[in-house]
Design an enzyme around this catalytic site. Sequence first.
Site, mmCIF file in Angstrom:
data_model
loop_
_atom_site.group_PDB
_atom_site.id
_atom_site.type_symbol
_atom_site.label_atom_id
_atom_site.label_comp_id
_atom_site.label_asym_id
_atom_site.label_seq_id
_atom_site.Cartn_x
_atom_site.Cartn_y
_atom_site.Cartn_z
ATOM 1 N N GLN A 117 8.325 5.813 10.580
ATOM 2 C CA GLN A 117 7.563 4.568 10.721
ATOM 3 C C GLN A 117 8.483 3.451 11.199
ATOM 4 O OE1 GLN A 117 6.326 4.366 6.555
ATOM 5 N NE2 GLN A 117 4.213 4.579 7.228
ATOM 6 N N LYS A 152 -6.382 -6.487 4.912
ATOM 7 C CA LYS A 152 -5.501 -6.059 5.996
ATOM 8 C C LYS A 152 -6.112 -6.284 7.362
ATOM 9 C CE LYS A 152 -7.142 -1.318 5.987
ATOM 10 N NZ LYS A 152 -6.851 0.067 6.286
ATOM 11 N N CYS A 165 8.151 1.620 1.100
ATOM 12 C CA CYS A 165 8.002 0.373 0.345
ATOM 13 C C CYS A 165 8.745 0.354 -0.994
ATOM 14 C CB CYS A 165 6.531 0.026 0.127
ATOM 15 S SG CYS A 165 5.359 1.006 1.027
ATOM 16 N N ASP A 219 8.773 0.586 10.102
ATOM 17 C CA ASP A 219 8.264 -0.087 8.914
ATOM 18 C C ASP A 219 8.989 -1.399 8.651
ATOM 19 O OD1 ASP A 219 6.553 -0.172 6.846
ATOM 20 O OD2 ASP A 219 7.489 1.417 5.650
ATOM 21 N N ARG A 273 4.757 13.655 4.456
ATOM 22 C CA ARG A 273 3.481 13.776 3.755
ATOM 23 C C ARG A 273 2.900 15.146 4.039
ATOM 24 N NH1 ARG A 273 1.178 7.813 5.320
ATOM 25 N NH2 ARG A 273 3.018 6.698 4.579
ATOM 26 N N HIS A 329 3.049 -5.391 4.236
ATOM 27 C CA HIS A 329 3.523 -4.171 4.918
ATOM 28 C C HIS A 329 3.090 -4.305 6.369
ATOM 29 C CE1 HIS A 329 3.374 -1.829 0.999
ATOM 30 N NE2 HIS A 329 2.470 -2.737 0.764
ATOM 31 N N HIS A 380 8.800 -4.724 5.457
ATOM 32 C CA HIS A 380 8.116 -5.389 4.351
ATOM 33 C C HIS A 380 8.567 -6.824 4.302
ATOM 34 C CE1 HIS A 380 7.793 -1.106 3.398
ATOM 35 N NE2 HIS A 380 6.562 -1.473 3.111
HETATM 36 ZN ZN LIG Z 1 4.897 -0.354 2.951
#
Ligand SMILES: [Zn+2]
Length: 662
Positions: free
Chosen positions: A387, A475, A340, A389, A369, A521, A391
């Site tokens: 991910q 969420k 992000c 991912d 991580r 997200h 945004h």
């Molecule tokens: Zn994010």
Amino acid sequence: MINITLPDGSVRLYEHGTTPMQIALSISEGLARNVLAAKVNGVVVDANRTITTDSTVQLLTWNDAEGKATYWHSSAHLLAEALEALYPGVKFGIGPALENGGFYYDVDLDAAGVKFGNEEFEALENKMLELAKTKSEYIRKEVSKADAFAYFTEKGDEYKLDLLEGLNDGEITFYSQGNFTDLCRGPHIPNTGAIKAVKILSVAGAYWRGNQENKQLTRIYGITFPKAGELKDYLVLIEEAKKRDHRKLGKELELFTFSEKVGMGLPLWLPKGTLLRERLEQFMRKAQVKAGYLQVVTPHIGSKELYVTSGHYEKYGKDSFQPIKTPGENEEFLLKPMNCPHHCEIYKSKPRSYKELPLRLAEFGTVYRYEQSGELHGLTRVRGFTQDDAHIFCTTDQVKEEFMKVIDLVLYVFNALGFHDYTAQISLRDPENKTKYIGSDEDWAKAESAIIESAAEKGLRTVTELGEAAFYGPKLDFMVKDALGRKWQLGTIQVDYQLPNRFELEYIGSDNQKHRPVMIHRAPFGSLERFIAVLIEHCGGNFPLWLAPDQIAVLTISEKYNAYAEEVYRELESMDIRGICDTRDEKIGKKIRDAEVGKVPFMIIVGEEEMNGKKVAVRRHGVGDIGAMTLDQFAAHFRAEIADQLAGKHHVQEVATAEEEE
Ligand SMILES: [Zn+2]
Ligand SMILES: [Zn+2]
């Protein structure tokens, strides 16, 4: 009299001092027979505890997760009672219920002079069943700390004495059933009679209080059920789960591996696994392009400053991978834990106008991580993962429409991959504690109703959890049930008011004024690693045709047909149908077996007849022979199956057949 509010909202009057069991009896005897415990004002208690104030009461049965947990924890007491009957002198540690079913008890069998192994399981099961039949009540008794000490000192159970040290006078209770008494907070089921089927599953070593300096105790795992049939079903599922374990199949199908030298929790994708990943990525990329996403690429590291700005450093810095320092200069970088912040900087790369919103930036971003080594597990818990991912930067008014679109995308993915059983969890803020959250009341109200409405309009089955929202926004998570009935959390859509503030994101509105965008997200797979692990276990390695690393195997009956086989293979390849051409000097039976073990969807067999007739003999994995056909006919069959799968129709059986196991 007191007012009792039941889950359906009805309010009934009961005598002061009534119990959940009496309430159940007043409704029906059948219900009372099934009551295991009750939730009174949100706290799970024994069904025979008295209620003295106006309360909300939910009766818990086997159908409730908390009812099951109480049942399994009570079964741990039964296990202890049986152990004590069989092995006098045994000492007890702790005996909790397990989240995924069953229970364990940590015990010290040294004093009883016993070495407990698989051979002892049956006798223990029988003893538990024998004691269960006595229908002994679980009797609660409040005791003083001094009395509790005296009891376990006399018994000589140093583990219970150790546990007592941490408890205060006034909060100590004993529970007894039959001849066994335990130090326990409860709650428990009414009596042992509800335990009708018992299985001791395994035994392991466990240090007292998880500390390696303490003595190693014996941890005995077991599971119990109210019906024998349920135990049988459970054991079948366990066997099936073992066969489908993604770590096992990942090795057999040559999808991925781990190397201690590379590092724990860092998966290495083998060629076949890489093909699978690439197909998933292509699939998602195509769907995202259609949905108006723009693909971006950002580096695997970012300056520490970036994560100080985003707040990630403050939150996770100390407990994660430590900064990378460059030689000489005073620079520090972090392995990217999230994509992000990088995407926020892309947003900021030029002034934005409301005309550009919603701006949807997508990246297959690999993040790192730190997970403790004991927490690592196959592909489901790793230290580096990718991910899917994205945004979405939009105005508050656009949140709902964007949510609807993301839900569409998630459902398209689930459908194409054969996940047909899912629920959506909507996490909202705690209305009693609004100061915990950032963002204006108005924005929260808008975003929350946007989520609730879009989930309703999409016809999702939902559960709503108050107080489960992140402090920076509400969420929606998708909980998926796999073919074995296990639940996995996949796919998250999260509204965020915080990062746009921290990065001071802006756009010029139609009013010519500066405004702050909202950020969403979202990751339908979550991570490719975890998603593939779940997918492997869901389909038992029998991937949907469009996804299978090898979609076909061309098999020759003898070397005389190798040239024709090569020709067939090249032709299929030109039609974008991929796999292997097996021209080894092996018997056809062996080649078929190998292709079956590799779970290759289609076997294309060529011999004399096929060569002369310009045809191929086709065999579908899990189905058998489907006949001879021309390559064009096969390609049409192949494409029809893929189209069906992408539309959510999966013909392939999901549970492995006996034939495959050989
Ligand atoms: Zn994010
Ligand atoms: Zn207990």
